[in-house]
Scaffold this motif. Sequence first.
Motif: not given
Lengths: 136, 145
Positions: A100, A39-40, A36, A104
């Motif tokens: 994502i 994530a980018e 998480v 999650m």
Amino acid sequence: MDKIEIGKKLFDQTMGTLNRSLDVRTARHRVLSSNVANAETPNYAPKDLPFQKILERATESSSAISLRKTHPQHFPEPGILTSEWSAEVESQAGGEGVNIDQEMAKLAENNLMFQAGVQSLVKKIEALKMTISDGR
Amino acid sequence: MGLFESLKVSASGLNAQRRAIQTVATNLANAHTTRTESGGPYLRKKTVLSEAPASEGFAAMFNQKLGGNLPGVKAEVAEDTQGLRVVFDPSHPDADESGAVTLPNVSVVEEMVDLLRATRSYEANVTAFNAAKGMALKALEIGNK
């Protein structure tokens, strides 16, 4: 019933397995929160810890370093050390990076299963306490 | 290091996204700035994310021995020198002889998109953080009754 029997019944398989499952859930949470956080991040390959596989290995008490038992009434040794999990982390390189929603969902599932594990352990201890206090 | 390590990883994510939001704020505030300390118009700042260990020093070494370090994230800020806008506005104090003014390469729409993206990412990290906290609290209940 002799002493060994009682010892085995009190600290039976259920408690050991639950104990280890909580350990694995904790390790998996760490892997997922790393996904998480990244994530980018460009070129980051999402990782996962296959719970089933690890737990199977963790419950087979075939750890390389075993504790020496000097008395027949010694309890069996606890499961594997944390360091042996790092080798099991699966990396999905060459994919589309971190999804994502999926991460999650995995995070929530892992969290719930951890809570369920704790709940079972609490119930187990409650039952033991109930027995100790003569059912009062 | 179990759940505390997870908290650190999530914290690094929060930190990186907060910096991304700060960068967007700077860009929006300077969307029409034509004078900077280094001369010329303002240049758009970009956030570059990369993997980085979540803990440092002794803690990092200790975790490495315990079970490998999983990466956190860090944000660095880079300048974008491409795409400066040139508009014709002879009345502008910074216009050259031909009346052309060079404006910053900030696109307000793009910045708003970046802002939303960073906010959502921040929220995802908050969720992961709260999950770890919840797990740690739940574990305290073992043997509590």
